[in-house]
Design an enzyme around this catalytic site. Structure first.
Site, PDB file in Angstrom:
ATOM      1  N   LYS A 206      -7.931  -9.325   1.672  1.00  0.00           N
ATOM      2  CA  LYS A 206      -6.575  -9.882   1.759  1.00  0.00           C
ATOM      3  C   LYS A 206      -6.657 -11.192   2.534  1.00  0.00           C
ATOM      4  O   LYS A 206      -7.568 -11.400   3.312  1.00  0.00           O
ATOM      5  CB  LYS A 206      -5.647  -8.909   2.492  1.00  0.00           C
ATOM      6  CG  LYS A 206      -4.180  -9.159   2.280  1.00  0.00           C
ATOM      7  CD  LYS A 206      -3.653  -8.578   0.983  1.00  0.00           C
ATOM      8  CE  LYS A 206      -2.239  -9.014   0.711  1.00  0.00           C
ATOM      9  NZ  LYS A 206      -1.653  -8.302  -0.437  1.00  0.00           N
TER      10      LYS A 206
ATOM     11  N   ASP B 245       0.955 -12.810  -3.306  1.00  0.00           N
ATOM     12  CA  ASP B 245       1.639 -11.770  -2.511  1.00  0.00           C
ATOM     13  C   ASP B 245       2.920 -12.461  -2.047  1.00  0.00           C
ATOM     14  O   ASP B 245       3.364 -13.438  -2.680  1.00  0.00           O
ATOM     15  CB  ASP B 245       0.753 -11.309  -1.331  1.00  0.00           C
ATOM     16  CG  ASP B 245       1.317 -10.072  -0.620  1.00  0.00           C
ATOM     17  OD1 ASP B 245       1.196  -8.969  -1.167  1.00  0.00           O
ATOM     18  OD2 ASP B 245       1.890 -10.205   0.482  1.00  0.00           O
TER      19      ASP B 245
HETATM   20  P1  NDP Z   1       7.993 -12.218  -2.879  1.00  0.00           P
HETATM   21  O1  NDP Z   1       7.687 -13.296  -1.915  1.00  0.00           O
HETATM   22  O2  NDP Z   1       8.086 -12.541  -4.323  1.00  0.00           O
HETATM   23  O3  NDP Z   1       9.352 -11.491  -2.460  1.00  0.00           O
HETATM   24  C1  NDP Z   1       9.544 -10.900  -1.212  1.00  0.00           C
HETATM   25  C2  NDP Z   1      11.000 -10.497  -1.142  1.00  0.00           C
HETATM   26  O4  NDP Z   1      11.211  -9.661  -0.007  1.00  0.00           O
HETATM   27  C3  NDP Z   1      11.926 -11.691  -0.977  1.00  0.00           C
HETATM   28  O5  NDP Z   1      13.120 -11.435  -1.664  1.00  0.00           O
HETATM   29  C4  NDP Z   1      12.138 -11.726   0.536  1.00  0.00           C
HETATM   30  O6  NDP Z   1      13.321 -12.375   0.958  1.00  0.00           O
HETATM   31  C5  NDP Z   1      12.274 -10.248   0.783  1.00  0.00           C
HETATM   32  N1  NDP Z   1      12.092  -9.923   2.198  1.00  0.00           N
HETATM   33  C6  NDP Z   1      11.121 -10.280   3.033  1.00  0.00           C
HETATM   34  N2  NDP Z   1      11.333  -9.783   4.257  1.00  0.00           N
HETATM   35  C7  NDP Z   1      12.492  -9.079   4.160  1.00  0.00           C
HETATM   36  C8  NDP Z   1      13.241  -8.302   5.075  1.00  0.00           C
HETATM   37  N3  NDP Z   1      12.848  -8.154   6.339  1.00  0.00           N
HETATM   38  N4  NDP Z   1      14.372  -7.717   4.619  1.00  0.00           N
HETATM   39  C9  NDP Z   1      14.757  -7.849   3.343  1.00  0.00           C
HETATM   40  N5  NDP Z   1      14.094  -8.582   2.440  1.00  0.00           N
HETATM   41  C10 NDP Z   1      12.970  -9.182   2.849  1.00  0.00           C
HETATM   42  O7  NDP Z   1       6.901 -11.073  -2.618  1.00  0.00           O
HETATM   43  P2  NDP Z   1       6.460  -9.884  -3.583  1.00  0.00           P
HETATM   44  O8  NDP Z   1       7.617  -9.373  -4.348  1.00  0.00           O
HETATM   45  O9  NDP Z   1       5.239 -10.306  -4.285  1.00  0.00           O
HETATM   46  O10 NDP Z   1       6.000  -8.788  -2.497  1.00  0.00           O
HETATM   47  C11 NDP Z   1       6.892  -7.833  -1.951  1.00  0.00           C
HETATM   48  C12 NDP Z   1       6.090  -6.681  -1.362  1.00  0.00           C
HETATM   49  O11 NDP Z   1       5.274  -6.087  -2.389  1.00  0.00           O
HETATM   50  C13 NDP Z   1       5.104  -7.067  -0.255  1.00  0.00           C
HETATM   51  O12 NDP Z   1       5.009  -6.006   0.661  1.00  0.00           O
HETATM   52  C14 NDP Z   1       3.797  -7.220  -1.001  1.00  0.00           C
HETATM   53  O13 NDP Z   1       2.662  -7.046  -0.156  1.00  0.00           O
HETATM   54  C15 NDP Z   1       3.914  -6.080  -1.998  1.00  0.00           C
HETATM   55  N6  NDP Z   1       3.059  -6.173  -3.174  1.00  0.00           N
HETATM   56  C16 NDP Z   1       3.119  -7.255  -4.015  1.00  0.00           C
HETATM   57  C17 NDP Z   1       2.321  -7.309  -5.126  1.00  0.00           C
HETATM   58  C18 NDP Z   1       2.420  -8.404  -6.138  1.00  0.00           C
HETATM   59  O14 NDP Z   1       1.783  -8.286  -7.187  1.00  0.00           O
HETATM   60  N7  NDP Z   1       3.203  -9.455  -5.907  1.00  0.00           N
HETATM   61  C19 NDP Z   1       1.316  -6.256  -5.388  1.00  0.00           C
HETATM   62  C20 NDP Z   1       1.387  -5.133  -4.497  1.00  0.00           C
HETATM   63  C21 NDP Z   1       2.211  -5.135  -3.419  1.00  0.00           C
HETATM   64  P3  NDP Z   1      13.274 -13.841   1.629  1.00  0.00           P
HETATM   65  O15 NDP Z   1      13.090 -14.779   0.496  1.00  0.00           O
HETATM   66  O16 NDP Z   1      14.570 -13.957   2.308  1.00  0.00           O
HETATM   67  O17 NDP Z   1      12.110 -13.844   2.600  1.00  0.00           O
END
Ligand code: NDP
Length: 446
Positions: A126, A166
């Site tokens: 990572k 991510d």
């Molecule tokens: P993105 O950056 O696309 O989206 C993250 C989302 O989570 C945004 O809407 C962000 O809002 C929101 N967010 C962050 N912190 C908070 C919080 N404290 N409360 C509410 N909303 C929050 O990331 P991903 O969708 O790619 O990743 C999301 C999760 O999934 C992570 O934990 C990641 O490690 C996991 N994951 C992702 C994978 C992938 O293929 N992308 C694979 C496996 C796991 P804001 O814009 O306001 O920060």
């Protein structure tokens, strides 16, 4: 806990002070491995646990770049190459101001077991940076990515370490990172990064994969109970890559998603979230979720993202970030008769929240199993890159679905075998561990 596992955990904590997320991730896995060491003493003799908690290599570097005003900015870059027993290191890059070495290590550690569960030949790693992409121009993002890759390139490669996206790293960032890598190494090594653009080595269905995979696994768990997602009310946190495509698949299967969030708060739409609007706000405009209510008066916005778990629902899918769902939120979900919680994000439920789900016999899909669809499809992208082929959407999606069904099967069978029937979290940890541990035993003490 046995003396043995207690000692390993204590030593790890002493050696890695002030890294609470890392400690949490290690404890969660090691505690569930207790029956494995009782049944298979050879792992103890080979020092597998002592070795597996220590990353093979950790890289930390300076990332200097110039902002639009001409000021020099400095961020910190990380890559943790955790375990290569099963294949090249594989795992995403996270750009978020909260990133530090402990967070990257927790994510890298979890990645080892998740990758093993996919059945694909990939190790765990990572990386990321404390760079905050929010509010930055395209030019700033590009200059940052170029500077980041100017150091990272020497540590990665298609047979060595293959990063992906991510939080904060999507298709745009992967494009800039790949461009700089190609320029430095003077070769078109498509398999060095995954999540690439579709006309230059990317895979169809990679964007959708994590969210879709999560919902396939959830559907599989419900099927076992003679139930399905159809007509269920679903609450999903986040509105990024994972949340958006989990929403899409839930809707395709006849479920109703009533809420999504970002770090500024959540929107609740009792008529069901209109995904086109969310995609326009998040993927095109890069805006905030509260803008949703301007177009849909049926919806309301609440400026407290953690309160999303107070909403009455059948299924809860935390898809935002680590420790976003605490004990109090878990209790609220239980009080509202939730039937299933599926982790799209990495480690979104606190240990206390997981206890609440267990005590109340809530179906629980742990992150390592539930969000493995993303990395599984990254591995499928690597396969296509090696073959210099592009598969159809249907072929990739079908392969992904098969992998998710298999992850559910091996996690639930393993839980049963080790006397913890129905505990998918323990089953996933043990099944992933066994694959990696066997490879480590066969490869000697390295
Ligand atoms: P993105 O950056 O696309 O989206 C993250 C989302 O989570 C945004 O809407 C962000 O809002 C929101 N967010 C962050 N912190 C908070 C919080 N404290 N409360 C509410 N909303 C929050 O990331 P991903 O969708 O790619 O990743 C999301 C999760 O999934 C992570 O934990 C990641 O490690 C996991 N994951 C992702 C994978 C992938 O293929 N992308 C694979 C496996 C796991 P804001 O814009 O306001 O920060």
């Amino acid at each position: 806990m046995s003396q043995y596992t207690t000692r390993v955990i204590e030593e790890m904590m002493e050696r890695n002070p002030n890294q609470p997320e890392f400690h949490q991730a290690i404890k969660e896995v090691v505690e569930s491995l207790e029956p494995v060491f009782e049944k298979n003493p050879e792992y103890k003799e080979a020092g597998i646990l002592e070795r597996i908690v220590e990353p093979e290599r950790q890289i930390m570097f300076r990332v200097p770049w110039v902002d639009d005003e001409g000021n020099v900015q400095v961020n910190r870059g990380f890559r943790v190459q955790y375990n290569s027993a099963l294949g090249p290191y594989k795992g995403g890059l996270r750009f978020h101001p909260s990133v530090n070495v402990g967070i990257i290590k927790f994510l890298g550690f979890e990645q080892i077991f998740k990758n093993a569960l996919t059945g694909r030949p990939i190790g765990g790693g990572k990386g990321g940076s404390d760079f905050d992409p929010k509010g930055k121009s395209d030019g700033e993002i590009m200059r940052f990515c170029q500077s980041f890759m100017t150091e990272l390139y020497r540590h990665i490669g298609p047979d060595l370490d293959v990063p992906a996206g991510d939080i904060g790293v999507g298709g745009r960032e992967i494009g800039y990172l790949f461009g700089q890598y190609k320029r430095i190494v003077n070769a078109y090594e498509a398999g060095v990064l995954t999540g690439k653009g579709l006309n230059w080595g990317g895979s169809l269905a990679r964007t959708e994969a994590t969210g879709y995979g999560l919902v396939y696994l959830v559907e599989e768990m419900l099927k076992e109970q003679g139930d399905s997602i159809a007509d269920k009310e679903v609450v999903i946190s986040g509105s990024g890559n994972v949340a958006i495509y989990a929403t899409e698949k839930v809707q395709e299967l006849g479920g109703k998603v009533v809420a999504l969030s970002d770090s500024g708060g959540y929107v609740y739409d009792p008529e069901g979230i209109k995904l086109d609007t969310v995609k326009e706000i998040k993927e095109v405009r890069r805006g905030r979720i509260k803008e949703y209510v301007e177009e849909h008066p049926s919806a309301e916005f609440t400026a407290d993202s953690s309160a999303i778990w107070q909403i009455d629902c059948d299924i809860a899918l935390p898809c935002a970030t680590q420790n976003e769902l605490n004990e109090e939120s878990a209790q609220a979900l239980v009080d509202n008769d939730v039937i299933l919680v599926g982790e799209g994000a990495n480690m979104p439920s606190t240990p206390k929240a997981i206890e609440v789900f267990k005590e109340n016999s809530i179906l629980f899909a742990p992150a390592k199993a539930a969000n493995a669809g993303g990395v599984a499809t990254s591995a499928i992208e690597m396969t296509q890159n090696s073959m210099r082929e592009s598969w159809t959407f249907e072929r990739v999606e079908g392969t992904l679905k098969g992998i998710m069904i298999n992850i559910h099967k091996i996690s639930s069978q393993t839980a049963k075998e080790y006397g913890m029937e129905g505990d998918l979290a323990a089953g996933a940890n043990i099944a992933g561990f066994l694959k990696v541990a066997d490879a480590m035993v066969e490869q000697g003490v390295i």
